[in-house]
Design a protein around this motif. Structure first.
Motif, mmCIF file in Angstrom:
data_model
loop_
_atom_site.group_PDB
_atom_site.id
_atom_site.type_symbol
_atom_site.label_atom_id
_atom_site.label_comp_id
_atom_site.label_asym_id
_atom_site.label_seq_id
_atom_site.Cartn_x
_atom_site.Cartn_y
_atom_site.Cartn_z
ATOM 1 N N UNK A 152 -11.859 -0.054 -12.361
ATOM 2 C CA UNK A 152 -10.909 -0.442 -13.401
ATOM 3 C C UNK A 152 -9.676 -1.130 -12.829
ATOM 4 N N UNK A 153 -9.351 -0.835 -11.574
ATOM 5 C CA UNK A 153 -8.103 -1.352 -10.990
ATOM 6 C C UNK A 153 -8.306 -2.200 -9.745
ATOM 7 N N UNK A 154 -9.516 -2.300 -9.245
ATOM 8 C CA UNK A 154 -9.765 -2.914 -7.940
ATOM 9 C C UNK A 154 -9.185 -4.318 -7.795
ATOM 10 N N UNK A 155 -9.194 -5.085 -8.842
ATOM 11 C CA UNK A 155 -8.720 -6.465 -8.758
ATOM 12 C C UNK A 155 -7.299 -6.627 -9.293
ATOM 13 N N UNK A 156 -6.563 -5.536 -9.362
ATOM 14 C CA UNK A 156 -5.188 -5.580 -9.856
ATOM 15 C C UNK A 156 -4.228 -5.104 -8.767
ATOM 16 N N UNK A 157 -2.935 -5.338 -8.991
ATOM 17 C CA UNK A 157 -1.912 -4.910 -8.029
ATOM 18 C C UNK A 157 -1.687 -3.403 -8.096
ATOM 19 N N UNK A 217 1.728 -3.582 7.162
ATOM 20 C CA UNK A 217 0.501 -2.880 7.520
ATOM 21 C C UNK A 217 -0.257 -2.274 6.345
ATOM 22 N N UNK A 218 0.477 -1.852 5.293
ATOM 23 C CA UNK A 218 -0.157 -1.084 4.226
ATOM 24 C C UNK A 218 0.089 -1.728 2.864
ATOM 25 N N UNK A 219 -0.819 -1.517 1.894
ATOM 26 C CA UNK A 219 -0.640 -2.061 0.549
ATOM 27 C C UNK A 219 0.611 -1.492 -0.118
ATOM 28 N N UNK A 220 1.392 -2.306 -0.809
ATOM 29 C CA UNK A 220 2.643 -1.846 -1.431
ATOM 30 C C UNK A 220 2.463 -0.674 -2.388
ATOM 31 N N UNK A 221 1.402 -0.723 -3.203
ATOM 32 C CA UNK A 221 1.206 0.326 -4.204
ATOM 33 C C UNK A 221 0.913 1.669 -3.546
ATOM 34 N N UNK A 222 0.217 1.651 -2.417
ATOM 35 C CA UNK A 222 -0.081 2.887 -1.691
ATOM 36 C C UNK A 222 1.217 3.544 -1.241
ATOM 37 N N UNK A 223 2.100 2.751 -0.669
ATOM 38 C CA UNK A 223 3.377 3.286 -0.176
ATOM 39 C C UNK A 223 4.214 3.816 -1.328
ATOM 40 N N UNK A 224 4.368 3.028 -2.389
ATOM 41 C CA UNK A 224 5.256 3.425 -3.482
ATOM 42 C C UNK A 224 4.750 4.652 -4.217
ATOM 43 N N UNK A 225 3.474 4.687 -4.524
ATOM 44 C CA UNK A 225 2.937 5.812 -5.293
ATOM 45 C C UNK A 225 3.017 7.115 -4.511
#
Length: 300
Positions: free
Chosen positions: A57-62, A183-191
């Motif tokens: 559902x989210x793979x192709x989204x930010x 190094x890391x995806x922004x959403x991973x860090x923020x969440x």
């Protein structure tokens, strides 16, 4: 694109500061901060769960959070401690100081980021950047004179010290953000850093505030507390994605983000009826001119 995102983040941060000031007025600091971390986590929790349970559902989204190694969570946990330290000092300082003083002090943060970039990333200041740094530092000393007119002594006022510490920790966080975004995806860090902050705040609330809650300022619910989390989350999302762009510059992004002082200063003057505005306006103009020179220097 990264510069547009930085300006968007700055505007949203201005409103974040306003709602933070409103929430902290005659209110207990730690519960407000705790609720802020909870609401921010609730905003991102659905993205974490959907990314695990229904990733298509989210793979192709930010908004998609790919799975990362445990060592990555260690980096993010450190980010949580840095940000929370900055927030604790900043919240206490903002509660006891006029917004028209807090904003310009925070606006000196890009200078610290530039110095950090100079030392850590090997960046070099050109003439325009040096002019910007000097103007920003000069504005800080002029602001101390404005504060004295309101009985605020910069040398002996602990709340000024708290705001300065908050700004320093914020600058450290900004430099660390650039490292993380490489190094890391922004959403991973923020969440995840929002979620970890809840767990860090729990013992602080239970050990520091709850046993003494009747001795200090009582906690009162205000709708502006929820708005703090909403505006901060969107502002940070724009900020992280700005830094994740390959050609982005942390010195410029940090400088632009401090443009939020324009919004907070306007609300401090109009909504909170703060004093000595003419003198502080000169200080603010110096900050903005300094930021403009930093911008010129970063594009020369």
């Amino acid at each position: 694109m990264w510069l547009i995102l930085a300006f968007l983040s700055a505007a949203l941060l201005g409103f974040y500061d306003v709602f933070k000031k409103q929430s902290l007025k005659d209110n207990a600091v730690l519960p407000v901060l705790f609720l802020n971390t909870i609401f921010c986590s609730l905003i991102f929790m659905p993205f974490i769960l959907v990314s695990r349970m229904a990733p298509w559902l989210l793979e192709k989204t930010v908004c998609y959070l790919p799975e990362v190694e445990w060592r990555v969570h260690g980096f993010i946990l450190l980010k949580s401690f840095i940000v929370l330290s900055s927030w604790i000092f900043g919240y206490f300082g903002m509660k006891h100081l006029p917004l028209t003083i807090v904003g310009p002090i925070n606006a000196t943060r890009p200078v610290m980021v530039l110095v950090g970039a100079l030392l850590l990333f090997g960046e070099h200041l050109n003439l325009y950047q040096w002019i910007g740094v000097i103007l920003a530092v000069l504005s800080f000393f002029m602001l101390s004179r404005s504060g004295k007119a309101e009985g605020i002594d910069f040398k002996h006022n602990r709340w000024i010290f708290f705001i300065v510490l908050s700004a320093v920790m914020g600058a450290v966080s900004g430099l660390y953000d650039k490292y993380l975004m490489r190094q890391f995806p922004p959403m991973v860090v923020q969440a995840w850093y929002n979620l970890y902050q809840v767990f860090i705040m729990c013992p602080l609330i239970l050990l520091l505030w709850y046993p003494r809650r009747k001795q200090g300022t009582p906690f009162k619910w205000k709708n502006s507390i929820l708005l703090i989390s909403i505006f901060l989350s969107i502002a940070d999302m724009a900020y992280f994605y700005s830094l994740s762009q390959p050609d982005s510059m942390i010195s410029v992004v940090s400088m632009v983000r401090r443009g939020s002082v324009v919004v907070s200063f306007a609300f401090g003057a109009l909504a909170f009826r703060e004093k000595n505005l003419k003198s502080k306006a000169v200080d603010l103009i110096l900050v903005l001119i300094g930021m403009f020179f930093l911008y010129l220097g970063s594009h020369s």
